[in-house]
Design a protein around this motif. Structure first.
Motif, short mmCIF file in Angstrom:
data_model
loop_
_atom_site.label_atom_id
_atom_site.label_comp_id
_atom_site.label_asym_id
_atom_site.label_seq_id
_atom_site.Cartn_x
_atom_site.Cartn_y
_atom_site.Cartn_z
N ILE A 1 45.38 61.01 32.49
CA ILE A 1 45.01 60.02 31.48
C ILE A 1 46.16 59.86 30.48
CG2 ILE A 1 43.52 59.63 29.46
CD1 ILE A 1 41.21 60.83 31.15
N CYS A 2 46.69 60.98 30.02
CA CYS A 2 47.79 60.96 29.05
C CYS A 2 49.00 60.20 29.59
CB CYS A 2 48.21 62.38 28.68
SG CYS A 2 47.01 63.21 27.64
N GLN B 1 51.99 62.58 27.74
CA GLN B 1 51.80 61.38 26.93
C GLN B 1 53.13 60.78 26.46
OE1 GLN B 1 48.74 62.14 24.04
NE2 GLN B 1 48.50 59.98 23.50
N ARG C 1 44.17 59.98 23.53
CA ARG C 1 45.04 60.12 24.69
C ARG C 1 45.28 58.76 25.34
NH1 ARG C 1 46.39 64.64 22.53
NH2 ARG C 1 45.36 66.53 23.24
N PRO D 1 42.26 51.20 15.36
CA PRO D 1 41.51 52.25 16.07
C PRO D 1 42.43 53.29 16.73
CG PRO D 1 40.95 50.04 16.89
CD PRO D 1 42.05 49.87 15.91
N VAL D 2 41.85 54.44 16.99
CA VAL D 2 42.61 55.58 17.53
C VAL D 2 43.38 55.21 18.80
CG1 VAL D 2 42.39 57.91 18.48
CG2 VAL D 2 40.95 57.22 16.58
N ASP D 3 42.69 54.55 19.74
CA ASP D 3 43.36 54.28 21.02
C ASP D 3 44.57 53.37 20.87
OD1 ASP D 3 41.36 52.39 20.34
OD2 ASP D 3 41.37 51.59 22.38
N MET E 1 42.85 64.95 32.49
CA MET E 1 43.35 64.68 31.15
C MET E 1 44.85 64.41 31.17
SD MET E 1 40.95 64.62 28.90
CE MET E 1 41.86 64.67 27.36
N TYR F 1 41.20 58.92 12.89
CA TYR F 1 39.80 59.34 13.00
C TYR F 1 38.98 58.64 11.92
CZ TYR F 1 40.22 62.58 16.81
OH TYR F 1 40.39 63.09 18.07
N PRO F 2 37.94 57.90 12.32
CA PRO F 2 37.24 57.01 11.38
C PRO F 2 36.49 57.73 10.26
CG PRO F 2 36.15 57.04 13.54
CD PRO F 2 37.41 57.79 13.69
N GLN G 1 49.36 68.12 27.68
CA GLN G 1 48.94 66.73 27.55
C GLN G 1 49.97 65.90 26.78
OE1 GLN G 1 44.65 66.26 26.45
NE2 GLN G 1 44.58 68.45 26.78
N LEU G 2 50.54 66.50 25.73
CA LEU G 2 51.54 65.76 24.96
C LEU G 2 52.80 65.50 25.79
CD1 LEU G 2 51.53 66.84 21.23
CD2 LEU G 2 49.98 65.39 22.50
N MET H 1 48.69 63.64 19.25
CA MET H 1 48.35 64.80 18.43
C MET H 1 47.94 66.00 19.26
SD MET H 1 45.84 64.93 15.17
CE MET H 1 45.14 66.48 14.55
N ALA I 1 47.37 55.39 19.68
CA ALA I 1 47.92 56.19 20.78
C ALA I 1 48.83 55.32 21.63
CB ALA I 1 46.79 56.77 21.63
N GLN I 2 48.39 54.08 21.88
CA GLN I 2 49.20 53.20 22.70
C GLN I 2 50.49 52.79 22.01
OE1 GLN I 2 46.13 50.46 23.67
NE2 GLN I 2 45.31 51.91 25.17
N MET J 1 46.23 59.83 12.83
CA MET J 1 45.77 59.57 14.21
C MET J 1 44.68 58.50 14.21
SD MET J 1 46.55 60.70 17.30
CE MET J 1 46.32 59.11 18.07
N LEU K 1 42.85 56.17 25.99
CA LEU K 1 41.77 55.40 26.62
C LEU K 1 41.06 54.53 25.58
CD1 LEU K 1 39.96 57.94 29.01
CD2 LEU K 1 41.83 56.37 29.51
N MET L 1 40.24 58.89 23.29
CA MET L 1 40.92 57.70 22.75
C MET L 1 42.31 58.05 22.24
SD MET L 1 37.80 55.72 20.82
CE MET L 1 38.76 54.31 20.19
#
Lengths: 403, 277
Positions: free
Chosen positions: B127-128, B172, A360, B97-99, B124, B76-77, B168-169, B108, B102-103, B74, A362, A358
């Motif tokens: 996805i990024c 992203q 990243r 929420p995390v996603d 991955m 994290y709940p 990945q970063l 991170m 990110a959007q 970031m 998703l 998430m």
């Protein structure tokens, strides 16, 4: 034949060691006639569609041969390649003396009432044989299709990879979209001779009330390789099988990969057993099970009988949304100098993995489905790309259903 | 100065000022943030602003709450915000929420990311990047090509994890980048690669013979960074605007990162204890 019949008759009432008992009398076993089809293109669109789900392509693109059986009748059987034979088993029993050396030589006809039925009331099945030294690169496809409601389909298959040959088989079992209830009894015997290679990928695509009882045994000679992949990701009422392989020649290798998805109401009891009977033999059993409401028993059994063998068993289960997974890994070393190991894990998807994906970008659902697909995507060395693609497609499809 | 020149100047200032305002609205703003992990209060009344183009270094002894602060940003709940808020790009993201974070542009680099079996590093990166990306080219830059077909983080060494995270970063391309000890476990051979990559990600790399002057480039810089460091090695590669010291869940100090690092190197966190008590 008399002898076989006699033994079968004695086992007619013999319950299987595993799995719920099935009342065979409640299923119709009368032959259902269907016309032979020369041109596969003339199959109905609905049939083609269901068959594709089980990995069978009516256009025979990138396939070296085809066997299709609908209910009790053979629709089509043929080879497109030199060195490859695809023959209905009843025809083989009539015309070829050599088949007697293979028929019921690995599976005992009196194992239980299901093997007995396959002898006493055989509908048909396939014999696929790669002649010595033949490298059949494209897979042979076989489909056992069930259309008639309440039918018990009794088949017997024999696959022979002669010395030095290479053979890939994809076999799909599927049911017509409307079918609910039925029974499939399937005997399979695999002969992998010296330095031969056989990959056998079975994709099951059943209906919700189907009962399924395959019985299969393989034998691998010196330097031979047997890859046995089993994929069942669709609902089935009760599936019980415990395919067994004997590694009888030096350096023989067997690898089993099982991918199972258990839907609500499904009972699956799927194992794999490999006997390592000669030095330098190798065995591996990998099982991945996901349940979203069904009950799955994943068994594995490795038996090292001589020194210098290596075997590994890996069993992972994911419980997504109810249901249960019972992993039963067994190892038996009978002498000094065997190297055998197993790992088993049953759990849920780690929240940490979901959150990582998430972060990243998703969504939670996308993250979960990415993890599930990853869980089911096992690298199978030696599998031709066409079969890899079929497995990926089955996983893709199941992912939609699981979510 | 002629009238026109004056007018032109005024116009430029006007545009520049609105641009600056525009830029400023994208900052990360943390106000009186209180966070619990389980029953334990781990972050206490944190106030922090990171403006577009700024990079901050976060210091603190083990267990002071550094990673918790990053994980809270970031989203994290398990890090439960019990008071205060976090704003990013003008939006209250405290409970987002995390996603979605990110959007919105937060990313991170983790210290110990989980292994996901069957999910390849290549996947991955895709996805990024949300699809279109030259994975090979990025991986080559990060000296990571041979890991693309491997399951993400499976059996990666400390240094390999860092390279994978940065890869990945890069894909992203977020506006706010959080780094949790990016240099830990990295061998000497790769430390400059890691350092220079972070510098680049934060638009802080030095470009020789660039069309623009360094000053202009600095002005146009928009990326925000928050870097946890234990060893301070990263300071050899990444310039930073501010240093922060987190001690027992409290941000006790904000000053030049070099100065903080020097103090810690000389006397350890003893000095921070004096500020807390």
């Amino acid at each position: 034949m008399r002898e076989l019949d006699k033994k079968a008759l004695q086992a007619k009432e013999k319950n299987a060691k595993l799995g719920p008992d099935i009342d065979l009398e409640s299923y119709d076993s009368e032959p259902v006639p269907h016309d032979y089809v020369e041109d596969l293109g003339s199959l109905s669109e609905a049939e083609k569609k269901r068959m594709i789900l089980a990995g069978v392509d009516a256009e025979e693109k990138d396939r070296s041969g085809t066997y299709i059986q609908k209910d009790t009748a053979v629709l089509h059987a043929g080879s497109k390649e030199e060195g490859l034979e695809v023959i209905p088993i009843k025809q083989a029993l009539r015309e070829h003396e050599w088949i007697k050396d293979y028929y019921w030589k690995l599976v005992s006809v009196d194992t239980d009432k299901y093997t007995a039925r396959a002898q006493l009331d055989l509908h048909d099945g396939y014999v696929i044989r790669a002649l010595p030294g033949s490298k059949i690169i494209y897979p042979v496809q076989a489909c056992l299709y069930l259309e008639k409601e309440g039918l018990s389909q009794n088949v017997h298959n024999i696959i022979i990879a002669e010395e030095g040959s290479e053979l890939h088989v994809i076999t799909g079992c599927a049911t017509a979209a409307h079918l609910r209830q039925g029974l499939h009894v399937g005997i399979s015997e695999f002969y992998i001779k010296k330095n031969a290679k056989l990959s056998f990928t079975m994709i099951h695509h059943w209906a919700e009330e189907m009962m399924v009882r395959p019985r299969s045994v393989g034998r691998v000679e010196e330097g031979g390789l047997f890859l046995n992949n089993y994929i069942c990701m669709r609902p089935v009422k009760s599936l019980q099988m415990y395919p067994t392989t004997h590694l009888v020649g030096k350096g023989a290798v067997a690898r089993f990969y099982n991918l199972l998805v258990g839907s609500p109401g499904s009972e699956m009891d799927v194992g794999g057993r490999i006997f390592l009977k000669e030095t330098d033999t190798r065995a591996e059993i990998v099982s991945r099970a996901i349940t979203n409401g069904g009950n799955i028993i994943a068994r594995g059994d490795l038996i090292g009988e001589v020194p210098g063998v290596k075997a590994h068993l890996e069993c992972r289960g994911l419980i997504l949304n109810g249901g249960s997974i019972h992993a039963i890994p067994e190892l038996k070393g009978e002498v000094d100098g065997v190297e055998m190991s197993h790992e088993a894990a049953v759990g849920k998807i780690a929240q940490e993995e979901i959150l990582y994906l998430m972060s990243r970008g998703l969504s939670e659902d996308e993250a979960t489905s990415t993890i599930v697909r990853g869980f089911l995507s096992v690298d199978i060395p030696g599998l031709p790309p066409q079969l890899k693609a079929e497995i990926d497609r089955a996983v893709e499809q199941s992912d939609k259903d699981v979510m | 100065m002629g009238v026109f020149a004056a007018l032109r100047n005024h116009a430029r200032c006007f545009t520049q000022c609105t641009l600056d305002d525009e830029k400023e609205r994208k900052m990360l703003q943390i106000e009186d943030l209180q966070v619990k992990l389980g029953d334990k209060e781990i972050l206490k009344h944190i106030d922090l602003e990171i403006h577009p183009g700024e990079t901050h270094i976060l210091f603190g002894p083990n267990g002071s709450g550094k990673t918790s602060l990053l994980m809270t940003i970031m989203g994290y709940p398990q890090y439960r915000v019990t008071g205060g808020k976090i704003l990013f790009k003008g939006k209250d993201i405290t409970h987002m929420p995390v996603d979605e974070r990110a959007q919105l542009g937060i990313s991170m680099s983790y210290q110990r990311p989980p292994t996901i079996h069957g999910v390849k590093t290549r996947q991955m990166v895709q996805i990024c990047a949300k699809g279109e990306v030259d994975v090979e080219a990025l991986a080559t830059k990060m000296n990571f090509s041979e890991f693309l077909e491997r399951d993400i983080n499976a059996g990666f060494s400390g240094g390999e994890i860092k390279r994978s995270e940065l890869l990945q970063l890069m894909a992203q391309d977020a506006d706010m980048l959080l780094f949790d000890e990016p240099e830990s476990g990295v061998d000497l051979e790769n430390i400059s690669l890691i350092g220079n990559t972070i510098s680049k990600l934060l638009q802080r790399d030095f470009m020789v013979k660039s069309e623009k002057t360094q000053k202009e480039r600095r002005k146009e810089r928009t990326k925000m960074g928050l870097i946890i460091t234990h060893t301070g090695f990263i300071l050899d590669y990444v310039t930073a605007d501010k240093g922060q010291v987190l001690y027992e869940g409290v941000l006790v100090c904000t000053t030049s990162p070099r100065e903080i690092f020097r103090t810690i190197s000389e006397v350890g966190y003893e000095e921070c204890v004096r500020c807390v008590s």
